[in-house]
Design a protein around this motif. Structure first.
Motif, PDB file in Angstrom:
ATOM      1  N   ILE A 268      31.565  27.109  33.583  1.00 37.62           N
ATOM      2  CA  ILE A 268      32.198  26.914  34.895  1.00 37.62           C
ATOM      3  C   ILE A 268      33.217  28.025  35.089  1.00 37.62           C
ATOM      4  CG2 ILE A 268      33.950  25.358  33.934  1.00 37.62           C
ATOM      5  CD1 ILE A 268      32.375  24.961  37.395  1.00 37.62           C
ATOM      6  N   GLU A 272      37.094  26.725  40.045  1.00 35.93           N
ATOM      7  CA  GLU A 272      36.052  25.959  40.713  1.00 35.93           C
ATOM      8  C   GLU A 272      36.149  24.491  40.310  1.00 35.93           C
ATOM      9  OE1 GLU A 272      32.276  27.713  39.983  1.00 35.93           O
ATOM     10  OE2 GLU A 272      32.652  29.447  41.287  1.00 35.93           O
ATOM     11  N   THR A 273      35.240  23.673  40.851  1.00 40.23           N
ATOM     12  CA  THR A 273      35.236  22.236  40.572  1.00 40.23           C
ATOM     13  C   THR A 273      34.127  21.933  39.574  1.00 40.23           C
ATOM     14  OG1 THR A 273      36.126  21.683  42.751  1.00 40.23           O
ATOM     15  CG2 THR A 273      34.981  19.930  41.557  1.00 40.23           C
ATOM     16  N   GLU A 314      38.891  19.121  39.425  1.00 38.27           N
ATOM     17  CA  GLU A 314      39.101  20.155  40.428  1.00 38.27           C
ATOM     18  C   GLU A 314      39.979  21.265  39.861  1.00 38.27           C
ATOM     19  OE1 GLU A 314      40.790  17.899  43.612  1.00 38.27           O
ATOM     20  OE2 GLU A 314      38.835  17.536  44.546  1.00 38.27           O
ATOM     21  N   ASN A 315      39.835  22.466  40.451  1.00 37.28           N
ATOM     22  CA  ASN A 315      40.659  23.627  40.098  1.00 37.28           C
ATOM     23  C   ASN A 315      40.707  23.826  38.583  1.00 37.28           C
ATOM     24  OD1 ASN A 315      42.293  25.842  40.482  1.00 37.28           O
ATOM     25  ND2 ASN A 315      44.176  24.616  40.655  1.00 37.28           N
TER      26      ASN A 315
END
Length: 1171
Positions: A268, A272-273, A314-315
């Motif tokens: 990831i 991003e989520t 998230e984040n």
């Protein structure tokens, strides 16, 4: 507040300065320089609904740059005739016509001139295809109840984002829950099917919102066979139980799929989520739980969705990498899967190479550093080509920097730095321009600047120079560089003058000099006056619900007035432009009005002024006053039989000191629930000892008072009951009321409930004849009245009244003197005589009656009189009795307002509080003749050029034998002159008209008419009229005056004239052509004029023009008129008159009585009369 204002000044002073120097110094367009890309496209998508697709590339440079393109690393030429290009620009358009998929690719723009080549970043042009599901035949699916199943979607590829929905043919969503789940790829999973899952229209829809497209997969049929049909002879409950027991199983993961094993890796990108999903089949339906191995899930950024099947973070940051485990479980067992999360990052700059301008022989350095995961690789380019192809002697090239020594003009180029890893590439360009040029000042010569006294001034001298230049400023008239702490010259040439004064105004020169040469410009500085504000009123204190008005008075330099803007704020928060939407707060420029002020309106209000050069502010502290909050926590202590201490806590005074407290009590047995004031306490005290009455069950409350008003009452205190006791006082206001002779009804004010002190209240009444040596008589009663019969009429008695109750008697009572009941007087006064004063006034004298015949307290004497006949015509009158009373012991009185020349009967009687005694024998007297009243009307019934005929009516009251009339007339034209008064004695009283001759033509006259008797003439009645002018119709007046049509015409003319005269009269009263004084002098009343002449002599107002001519007395040869006496001049009252010997005349009762003197119907009500 001062630091805040200084901060504002500093901010405003630096705004323009910061704007000037927030960007790098640019090379002027007139100087040769390498190209610079100033605009380019990023990612361009060829949406099917767009008309064309534009790929942009703009650059600047000197010489003008030319443009070339590459596509996917190869040269790209505009050979397709559909491509539209622009002159002097690299931008081109691809119209949305025909087949354009071959244009898809990655483009790069190159802008070049003889000094270098600038290169853009890659521009990706995407031509998306229309997504479609493949046409296929989907076989029906059939499973047994309790089995798992997956319905695949396999959506087509298309431009992201992609949204997938499962619906039926009626576009109703397939319900998802713990048992049914749609994966991120769009497949629909069933942990265990139920009979209700059977349907033939499972449809997968794929939505591509950027393409405005939704596509549908062919419907799928799913049949769930129920196990309860296996044995029809068994009950459904038994079959269902057997089916469940057969199909029950521990969880087995379907997501991630079995082939991925017990663990898998996911990469990831940072920021991003992260979405991890886990779905297991089993019966009962498994529950899914998540945890991080060796750590905790990130709080605040993690959520569990879809009934726990999806973990969302998230984040994502580097701290989120690691192993995550999902666990699916039911009572039969568990299944787990581990996700190894790897966090990576595309390249990002930590240091970018910066463009710079160098002079020949100087040194320089370019830095290029980037971070990412994996670590990015860095490559250098020169003019778009690898740096290896452009070696320069003395240059040192490292992966992260390039060093230059002894730069020469051929070093001029565009240097590009590329940082890349598996997740992307970033590009940064830096221009190296080697230039030698004399300073170029880019600020206009003669620029005008302005600032405010006390503020900083900034005078600009923006320049470009290579090699570096030295800047100096000086005042034009002084011709020497500026020196001192107040002056500061910035690197870009700007001069800052701190704390300016009026002496700083004038012209300044900026000189810029380097090794090549020097240049200068001038600048003009004006100094403005500072803006001043004053908010009024200062620190107002305003009661709640009132209106608050604030005014902001501003004083501003005339040059700044056009830019002055005022604004209001409260506690640092600005108001809207015009106030609040509800209209309660209205802002009208410098005025702020708040209606119905509330406590929330309290605070610091600030008026701020902003001009083009400065700002100012002033504040006022608004304090909102309100009634206090009720006192709290009432407490009773030191309880005694006759006192108790009450204490309380003060409530909020709402900005107004409490002046006093009102202590009220409740406990009155006669009026339960009613609160009465007991005492008042100073505002600084919160405790008081309260005096109490016996036999009361008290409850107290307290009210706080400040300058605004009273608070609400506090909550009541506890009860406090006092024991009973004997009365502390006796009744007051002991009096007698007698309606019958020899009767004495004794009355007094009863004790109030709070004064009774105990049960069984009674009153002990004792009495005896005053001065008599006899025992006191006594009687005890429960009410507040006692009737006692006495042997004598109006005899004095000593009376005492004492209060007693079941616990004892009150204090010893004081004796009062009361009288027994009165009787009517039994004798009449004797009339001594009636003296006639004039025709309307007589004086009556009588003898008083003996005191023992009054039978009570004498209140006065009453005169009754009535007219019997008129001496003029001898006609008798019906009896109408008039009454006049005289207070006190007296033997005479004046009777006014009699009819003249009439016969009267008169009687006198005495009266006391019981009533009137017998009347005296009637006394007969006559009044003499008087002067008549004025005639009822006076009219001019006929006029000619020199004659006039007058007609009148008899007076209403002749007051004697009419002897004739006195007719007077005089000229009253609209001038300051009036004519002589002419008299005519008319000795025939029966003649109601008179013909005047020898009058002047076209002349206005005023006529006066009085009726006369032997005693003189009465008041006049007046009329005005004008004679006719010369003409042929004058002689015809007598002939036509008797014609009917002429009479009608004259009536119409008279009515119109009356209307016009009324209008003129109103206008002249409002202010005509001469004053009221002049009008009085011009048209005087002869009687008034006569009085002035005889009484005051000749009179002239010094401000008015004196009258010409004279007036003779209208009363010549007449006797003085008698006063028409009025009843209001006699009788009782503040304005009563006294007769010749100083005795009081009396009070007049205006009612009349018909009938005999003995009649009881005559009214004796008196009223006060004015003198």
């Amino acid at each position: 507040m001062e630091p805040r204002l200084n901060g504002r000044r500093l901010i405003i002073s630096l705004i323009f300065f910061l704007l000037k120097f927030s960007t790098a110094i640019e090379i002027p367009p007139s100087v040769q320089q390498v190209p610079t890309i100033i605009k380019q496209s990023k990612v361009q998508v060829a949406f099917p609904f767009d008309e064309y697709f534009q790929i942009e590339c703009e650059a600047k440079g000197n010489p003008e740059p030319t443009f070339t393109w590459t596509k996917d690393g190869n040269p790209f030429y505009f050979t397709d005739h559909r491509i539209i290009t622009s002159n002097n620009s690299g931008t081109f358009r691809i119209p949305n016509e025909g087949h354009i998929s071959h244009f898809q690719g990655k483009y790069r723009c190159f802008a070049s001139n003889k000094l270098g080549i600038a290169m853009s970043e890659e521009i990706e042009f995407i031509v998306p295809s229309v997504p479609k599901f493949p046409k296929e035949k989907i076989d029906p699916l059939e499973v047994e109840e309790g089995d798992p199943i997956v319905l695949p979607c396999n959506p087509p590829k298309g431009l992201p984002p992609l949204h997938i929905y499962w619906m039926n043919i009626e576009l109703e969503h397939i319900e998802q829950d713990e048992r049914v789940y749609m994966s991120q790829k769009g497949d629909l999973y069933f942990a265990n099917v139920e009979e209700k899952d059977s349907r033939n229209d499972y449809c997968c829809f794929a939505a591509f919102p950027r393409l405005r497209t939704i596509v549908q997969k062919m419907p799928m049929k799913l049949t769930v066979n129920s196990l309860k049909h296996a044995n029809d002879s068994s009950s459904s409950t038994e079959i269902g139980s057997k089916a469940n027991s057969i199909k029950q199983r521990k969880p087995k993961l379907l997501l991630p799929p079995t082939e991925s094993g017990s663990e898998s890796s996911i990469t990831i990108l940072k920021g991003e989520t992260l979405l991890l999903e886990c779905f297991a089949e089993g019966l009962p339906t498994p529950q899914v739980d998540w945890n991080k191995i060796g750590g905790d899930l990130p709080k605040g950024r993690e959520t569990k969705e879809n009934y726990g099947k999806t973990l969302k973070i998230e984040n994502v940051s580097y701290q989120d990498k690691g192993n995550y485990r999902c666990t699916a479980s039911n009572f039969l067992g568990t299944a787990t899967h581990d996700f190894h999360v790897i966090v990576e990052e595309p390249p990002r700059w930590t240091k970018k190479p910066q463009s710079a301008v160098y002079s020949t022989g100087s040194n320089g350095i370019l830095l290029c550093e980037a971070e990412g995961e994996p670590q990015p690789t860095i490559k250098w380019r020169v003019n778009g080509s690898p740096i290896d192809n452009h070696p320069f002697a003395g240059d040192v090239v490292f992966p992260r920097e390039i060093s230059f020594t002894n730069l020469q003009p051929n070093h001029t180029a565009v240097y590009q730095c590329e940082a890349s890893n598996v997740h992307g590439t970033i590009l940064a360009s830096a221009n190296v321009d080697v230039v030698d040029v004399r300073p170029l000042i880019q600020t206009k010569d003669g620029e005008n600047y302005a600032t405010v006294v006390g503020y900083s001034a900034f005078l600009h001298c923006e320049f470009f120079a290579s090699p570096e230049a030295v800047v100096s400023w000086q005042k034009v008239e002084e011709a020497k560089p500026l020196e001192g702490r107040r002056y500061h010259v910035y690197d870009n040439g700007t001069l800052q003058i701190n704390r300016t004064t009026e002496e700083d105004a004038g012209s300044y020169s900026c000189w810029v000099e380097n090794a090549i040469g020097k240049t200068a410009v001038t600048a003009n500085l004006d100094i403005r006056n500072a803006t001043q504000l004053r908010v009024s009123p200062k620190n107002p204190r305003i009661p709640k619900s009132h209106m608050l008005e604030l005014h902001c008075e501003s004083k501003c330099d005339l040059h700044l007035k056009h830019s002055l803007k005022l604004s209001w704020s409260k506690d640092g928060e600005a108001f809207e432009m015009n106030g609040t939407e509800d209209g309660r707060i209205i802002i009208d420029g410098a005025n702020l009005t708040i209606s119905n002020v509330t406590l929330e309106d309290q605070g610091i209000y600030c008026c701020s002024a902003l001009t083009a050069l400065d700002s100012a502010a002033d504040i006022t502290q608004v304090t909102v006053l309100d009634v206090p909050d009720p006192p709290e926590n009432l407490h009773l202590s030191e309880r005694q039989n006759r006192s108790v201490r009450l204490s309380w806590e003060a409530g909020d005074d709402h900005n107004s000191n409490i002046s006093e407290y009102i202590v009220e009590f409740e406990g009155n047995k006669e009026d339960p629930g009613r609160w009465e004031e007991l005492t008042r306490v100073q505002g600084k005290k919160t405790t008081v000892i309260l005096p109490l009455a016996p036999f009361v069950r008290y409850q107290f409350r307290v009210i706080a008072v400040n300058e605004v008003g009273r608070s609400q009452p506090s909550q009541p205190s506890d009860h406090h009951e006092t024991p009973p006791a004997a009365p502390d006082r006796n009744p007051q206001n002991i009096r007698v009321q007698a309606s019958q002779p020899k009767e004495m009804i004794i009355k007094w004010e009863p004790l109030k409930s709070m004064e009774q002190n105990g049960p069984g209240l009674e009153y002990r009444v004792t009495w005896k004849p005053q001065g008599a040596p006899v025992e006191w008589e006594e009687e005890t009663v429960t009410n507040h009245t006692l009737r006692v019969m006495t042997p004598a009429v109006y005899a004095p008695y000593d009376v005492k009244v004492q209060a007693i109750n079941q616990l004892g008697s009150g204090p010893a009572p004081q004796s009062v003197t009361l009288y027994s009941g009165e009787d009517y007087p039994d004798t009449a006064p004797v009339i001594h005589g009636v003296d006639v004063i004039n025709s309307t006034l007589v004086k009556v004298t009588w003898s008083t009656i003996p005191k023992d015949r009054v039978h009570g307290r004498l209140k006065g004497y009453q005169i009754n009189w009535w007219k019997t006949k008129s001496l003029l015509d001898g006609r008798t009158h019906p009896k109408e009795v008039n009454v006049l009373r005289f207070s006190g012991q007296r033997n005479s009185g004046m009777v006014p307002s009699l009819d003249a020349f009439s016969e009267f009967h008169l009687t006198v009687l005495a009266y006391n509080s019981k009533g009137a005694g017998p009347e005296s024998e009637p006394y007969i007297f006559q009044t003499p003749e008087g002067v008549p009243e004025q005639p009822t009307f006076l009219k001019v019934i006929k006029v000619d050029k020199d004659t006039a005929t007058l007609s009148w009516g008899l007076p209403k009251k002749l007051n004697g034998n009419l002897t004739g009339y006195l007719l007077q007339y005089q000229i009253i034209n609209d001038t300051y002159e009036i004519g002589e008064l002419n008299d005519i004695n008319i000795t025939t009283p029966s003649k109601p008209s008179w013909h005047l001759s020898n009058l002047n033509a076209t002349t206005k006259y005023k006529f006066y008419l009085r009726a006369c008797t032997s005693r003189g003439c009465g008041k006049p009645i007046t009329e005005e009229s004008s004679t006719l002018g010369e003409g042929k119709y004058a002689g015809l007046y007598d002939d036509i005056s008797t014609q009917g049509w002429f009479i009608g015409l004259m009536c119409a003319i008279a009515l119109l004239t009356l209307v016009l005269l009324t209008v003129c009269f109103v206008k002249r009263n409002r202010g005509g052509k001469y004053s009221v004084k002049e009008k009085e002098d011009l048209h005087p009343d002869p009687e008034i004029q006569s009085v002035k002449d005889e009484t005051f002599g000749e009179y002239s107002d010094s401000d008015e023009k004196p009258l010409k001519g004279s007036l003779r007395s209208l009363n010549r040869d007449m006797q003085p008129t008698e006063s028409a006496d009025s009843l209001v001049e006699y009788g009782e009252g503040d304005h009563a008159l006294f007769n010749e010997d100083g005795s009081f005349i009396g009070a007049y009762a205006g009612s009349k009585e018909k009938g005999s003197v003995e009649s009881n119907g005559s009214s004796t009500a008196t009223f006060p009369l004015r003198a």
